[in-house]
Scaffold this motif. Sequence first.
Motif, PDB file in Angstrom:
ATOM      1  N   ARG A  55      35.603  -3.829  11.903  1.00  0.00           N
ATOM      2  CA  ARG A  55      35.840  -4.581  13.157  1.00  0.00           C
ATOM      3  C   ARG A  55      34.508  -4.526  14.092  1.00  0.00           C
ATOM      4  NH1 ARG A  55      40.985  -2.366  13.396  1.00  0.00           N
ATOM      5  NH2 ARG A  55      40.564  -0.920  15.136  1.00  0.00           N
ATOM      6  N   TYR A  56      33.810  -3.526  14.000  1.00  0.00           N
ATOM      7  CA  TYR A  56      32.719  -3.326  14.829  1.00  0.00           C
ATOM      8  C   TYR A  56      31.710  -4.390  14.614  1.00  0.00           C
ATOM      9  CZ  TYR A  56      28.348  -1.307  16.741  1.00  0.00           C
ATOM     10  OH  TYR A  56      27.399  -1.395  17.620  1.00  0.00           O
ATOM     11  N   TRP A  57      31.477  -4.775  13.284  1.00  0.00           N
ATOM     12  CA  TRP A  57      30.602  -5.532  12.694  1.00  0.00           C
ATOM     13  C   TRP A  57      31.281  -6.910  12.638  1.00  0.00           C
ATOM     14  CZ3 TRP A  57      25.613  -4.666  12.686  1.00  0.00           C
ATOM     15  CH2 TRP A  57      25.415  -3.194  12.366  1.00  0.00           C
ATOM     16  N   GLU A 162      26.840   4.256  17.871  1.00  0.00           N
ATOM     17  CA  GLU A 162      27.872   3.433  17.395  1.00  0.00           C
ATOM     18  C   GLU A 162      28.836   4.231  16.498  1.00  0.00           C
ATOM     19  OE1 GLU A 162      24.684  -0.432  16.668  1.00  0.00           O
ATOM     20  OE2 GLU A 162      24.805   1.184  15.300  1.00  0.00           O
ATOM     21  N   TYR A 163      28.247   5.061  15.753  1.00  0.00           N
ATOM     22  CA  TYR A 163      29.254   5.945  15.122  1.00  0.00           C
ATOM     23  C   TYR A 163      30.171   6.528  15.684  1.00  0.00           C
ATOM     24  CZ  TYR A 163      30.586   9.637  11.908  1.00  0.00           C
ATOM     25  OH  TYR A 163      31.567  10.506  11.183  1.00  0.00           O
ATOM     26  N   ARG A 164      29.814   7.142  17.024  1.00  0.00           N
ATOM     27  CA  ARG A 164      30.650   7.755  17.791  1.00  0.00           C
ATOM     28  C   ARG A 164      31.875   6.907  18.248  1.00  0.00           C
ATOM     29  NH1 ARG A 164      27.562  10.289  22.804  1.00  0.00           N
ATOM     30  NH2 ARG A 164      27.499   7.953  22.948  1.00  0.00           N
ATOM     31  N   ALA A 165      31.536   5.636  18.641  1.00  0.00           N
ATOM     32  CA  ALA A 165      32.425   4.630  19.087  1.00  0.00           C
ATOM     33  C   ALA A 165      33.394   4.220  18.244  1.00  0.00           C
ATOM     34  CB  ALA A 165      31.550   3.484  19.726  1.00  0.00           C
ATOM     35  N   VAL A 166      32.931   3.862  16.834  1.00  0.00           N
ATOM     36  CA  VAL A 166      33.715   3.332  15.790  1.00  0.00           C
ATOM     37  C   VAL A 166      34.489   4.737  15.591  1.00  0.00           C
ATOM     38  CG1 VAL A 166      33.834   2.739  13.268  1.00  0.00           C
ATOM     39  CG2 VAL A 166      31.973   1.672  14.993  1.00  0.00           C
ATOM     40  N   GLY A 167      34.320   5.870  15.241  1.00  0.00           N
ATOM     41  CA  GLY A 167      34.984   7.062  15.089  1.00  0.00           C
ATOM     42  C   GLY A 167      36.279   7.226  15.797  1.00  0.00           C
ATOM     43  N   LEU A 168      35.862   6.852  17.326  1.00  0.00           N
ATOM     44  CA  LEU A 168      36.876   7.068  18.259  1.00  0.00           C
ATOM     45  C   LEU A 168      37.976   6.085  18.288  1.00  0.00           C
ATOM     46  CD1 LEU A 168      38.049   8.174  20.990  1.00  0.00           C
ATOM     47  CD2 LEU A 168      36.712   6.990  21.989  1.00  0.00           C
ATOM     48  N   VAL A 169      37.530   4.548  17.679  1.00  0.00           N
ATOM     49  CA  VAL A 169      38.396   3.592  17.260  1.00  0.00           C
ATOM     50  C   VAL A 169      39.449   4.146  16.323  1.00  0.00           C
ATOM     51  CG1 VAL A 169      38.786   1.296  16.801  1.00  0.00           C
ATOM     52  CG2 VAL A 169      37.120   1.815  18.563  1.00  0.00           C
ATOM     53  N   ALA A 170      38.668   4.345  15.456  1.00  0.00           N
ATOM     54  CA  ALA A 170      39.700   4.863  14.165  1.00  0.00           C
ATOM     55  C   ALA A 170      40.576   6.016  14.579  1.00  0.00           C
ATOM     56  CB  ALA A 170      38.517   5.266  12.967  1.00  0.00           C
ATOM     57  N   GLN A 171      40.205   6.856  15.268  1.00  0.00           N
ATOM     58  CA  GLN A 171      41.019   8.265  15.743  1.00  0.00           C
ATOM     59  C   GLN A 171      42.113   7.844  16.400  1.00  0.00           C
ATOM     60  OE1 GLN A 171      39.032  11.935  16.913  1.00  0.00           O
ATOM     61  NE2 GLN A 171      37.208  11.380  16.090  1.00  0.00           N
ATOM     62  N   SER A 172      41.762   6.726  17.476  1.00  0.00           N
ATOM     63  CA  SER A 172      42.694   6.423  18.163  1.00  0.00           C
ATOM     64  C   SER A 172      43.937   5.449  17.480  1.00  0.00           C
ATOM     65  CB  SER A 172      42.267   5.255  19.198  1.00  0.00           C
ATOM     66  OG  SER A 172      43.198   4.706  19.893  1.00  0.00           O
ATOM     67  N   THR A 380      36.662   7.313  27.924  1.00  0.00           N
ATOM     68  CA  THR A 380      36.822   8.141  26.786  1.00  0.00           C
ATOM     69  C   THR A 380      38.105   9.202  27.174  1.00  0.00           C
ATOM     70  OG1 THR A 380      34.957   7.840  25.988  1.00  0.00           O
ATOM     71  CG2 THR A 380      36.060   9.395  24.750  1.00  0.00           C
ATOM     72  N   SER A 381      37.757   9.902  27.914  1.00  0.00           N
ATOM     73  CA  SER A 381      38.731  11.040  28.217  1.00  0.00           C
ATOM     74  C   SER A 381      40.178  10.427  28.510  1.00  0.00           C
ATOM     75  CB  SER A 381      38.341  11.994  29.550  1.00  0.00           C
ATOM     76  OG  SER A 381      39.239  12.668  29.878  1.00  0.00           O
ATOM     77  N   ILE A 382      40.243   9.332  29.236  1.00  0.00           N
ATOM     78  CA  ILE A 382      41.625   8.834  29.855  1.00  0.00           C
ATOM     79  C   ILE A 382      42.245   8.297  28.621  1.00  0.00           C
ATOM     80  CG2 ILE A 382      42.703   7.046  30.914  1.00  0.00           C
ATOM     81  CD1 ILE A 382      41.653   9.597  32.630  1.00  0.00           C
ATOM     82  N   ALA A 572      41.009   1.907  22.512  1.00  0.00           N
ATOM     83  CA  ALA A 572      39.844   2.665  22.181  1.00  0.00           C
ATOM     84  C   ALA A 572      38.567   1.595  21.992  1.00  0.00           C
ATOM     85  CB  ALA A 572      39.836   3.535  20.765  1.00  0.00           C
ATOM     86  N   ASP A 573      38.801   0.279  21.606  1.00  0.00           N
ATOM     87  CA  ASP A 573      37.965  -0.676  21.428  1.00  0.00           C
ATOM     88  C   ASP A 573      36.897  -0.941  22.567  1.00  0.00           C
ATOM     89  OD1 ASP A 573      39.013  -1.125  18.877  1.00  0.00           O
ATOM     90  OD2 ASP A 573      39.431  -3.075  19.158  1.00  0.00           O
ATOM     91  N   LEU A 574      37.472  -0.638  23.997  1.00  0.00           N
ATOM     92  CA  LEU A 574      36.924  -0.777  24.994  1.00  0.00           C
ATOM     93  C   LEU A 574      35.698   0.309  25.133  1.00  0.00           C
ATOM     94  CD1 LEU A 574      39.927  -0.999  27.484  1.00  0.00           C
ATOM     95  CD2 LEU A 574      38.407  -2.764  26.787  1.00  0.00           C
ATOM     96  N   ILE A 575      35.889   1.589  24.380  1.00  0.00           N
ATOM     97  CA  ILE A 575      34.823   2.467  24.353  1.00  0.00           C
ATOM     98  C   ILE A 575      33.731   1.760  23.654  1.00  0.00           C
ATOM     99  CG2 ILE A 575      34.330   4.796  23.950  1.00  0.00           C
ATOM    100  CD1 ILE A 575      36.273   4.357  26.258  1.00  0.00           C
TER     101      ILE A 575
END
Length: 583
Positions: A55-57, A162-172, A380-382, A572-575
């Motif tokens: 989705r990121y790409w 980018e890795y951090r953002a995609v990882g957060l989406v996956a964790q979410s 990210t925190s919220i 998390a996509d917003l992040i």
Amino acid sequence: MAEVSLAVIGLAAQLFISVVQTYRFISDAQGLVKDAPELYWKLRLEEIRLLAWGRYWGLDQGKFDDFLQNAGLLDDVCGILTRMKEILQSTESMSKKYGIQRVEDPGVGQMTVVEEEEAPKKRHKLVSKFKWAFTDKTKFQTMITDLQDFNNGLHSLLRLGEYRAVGLVAQSESLRITESIATLSHLQKACIEAIDSQATATTITRSSSYYRDLLLATSSKQLLAAQSMDVVAPTGTSLPSRPDESLLKESSLVKDYTKNSPSSLRLLASYSHPENPPTQVLIEWKDIDKTNPHLRLISKRVNDLAELLDERYPKPADFRVLDCLGYFEDENNSRFGFLFSLPPQAQPIPPSSLHDLLARGAKTLPHLGERFEIARMIATSIIRLLDCGWVHAALRSENVVFFQNSGKGPQSLALSSPFILGFTYSRPQDPNESTLEYSQSNDTTHDLYRHPDVQRSHLTKPSQTRHIRFQQRHDLFSLGIVLLEIGLWEQIETLWKPKYTPDKFFDKLLSVYVPALGHRMGEVYRDVVWELLAGNGTGGQLGRGKKDPPCGDDEKGDDEVDESELGERGWADLIARLEACRA
């Protein structure tokens, strides 16, 4: 995943969709969930990581190949995806190497031409004459290890942000699809095994931190799920009058602070733990109405909040919360004082709030890159808290604080390390529970951070309407207001005029102030804020591309909205979009 016609998409997108479909066939393998739930969740984790990366790409936008080509990654990605497809769709390889046999499904007959054309579009109901049967745990683990390696290869192509953002989406996504304590336990074990396997690997990969952070977040959600199952005795019963208050400390252990200070002030104090030397702590007050008929439930929630923030339960760094050492009761002033550890390297002075910095205007204006980073970290925190099923219910700029760094001068605030305070009686997102706390003061400026629906429900008489409970979408609205303040570098109350009603002020924000963010913070940031305020945090594009704010559309204003309406991909996509904002 959005439905995309294979006839109009590129080779990489076709390979990606084919691999994802095979993932889903395997996750439905006979006996997998029942006999090896941890292996099932390890497989799901890799599927979710792959989907977040795709989705990121731009896969959902039909621009997957174009974005990869522009980044110079198309050939590398096609090579990895082709290898994945060859392995996963080889019946011999799946049987001999991975312990999965393909068997005929007696419940499905021969597919028609129409069914074959529709099959790629279906999510979990793919029409097939065959199913996979799980037969060997050891071999299946080999397959998961190989899939992790493939995913690591794809994720290594991302830059760190980018890795951090995609990882957060996956964790979410992983957290949002796990609700029961049993399921969360399986997910925990899957993370632990993944961490262990990474520890024995010959090379260190970024994914080690991914599984570790997911494990910590899963543990927090499991704690919250357990708390929500506790029953509070109704008034008049013979059950204990208070829940277990193991985190309630003796007030005599807290010293060296102004005893009758206003509850709005955060103070430093000395806390003498019975087994440790005295340490400096930050006190945050919570006023308590002793006449409230729900006092028992309030007491439980106060203890639950302290437990959630307890230092004994490690949390991912991006939660941006301070460790809580417990709380004590100030009986003379009808309030509880939460005791927080100071962050490492912080000077022993009370922190400054974002609200304070905004009041100083241009004197404290950080450069653009710092404002982007502050906004991303707060968001990210919220969203991490929302993923765990809780609401903050009092998010505003005065509850975002910054400490001063030690050894860097008296005026050196750590702007790169905001912390979130001011939690209300945060609780699991349970529709059966009513909201007990609306505000800790009569300060009307607090209402400016609240969703118009919440404001209306509390402005009318109780006989005319019921108070709606705080929901996660209301926290998203408050987040949008805070990001608007950061973008304009103004306190929200400076935009308010006495002639406004909540609805008129909301319209003014959308029609005047949010559009003004475009030339100050860029279109992506502007669109994220608009979406948080008017779009409930849904519909945005992950990473590449953007969504322009609609013109003239407003919220439905329903009294209650199912949180599932917030979108399949979550918040998390917003992040990831905020991550793309750079100075």
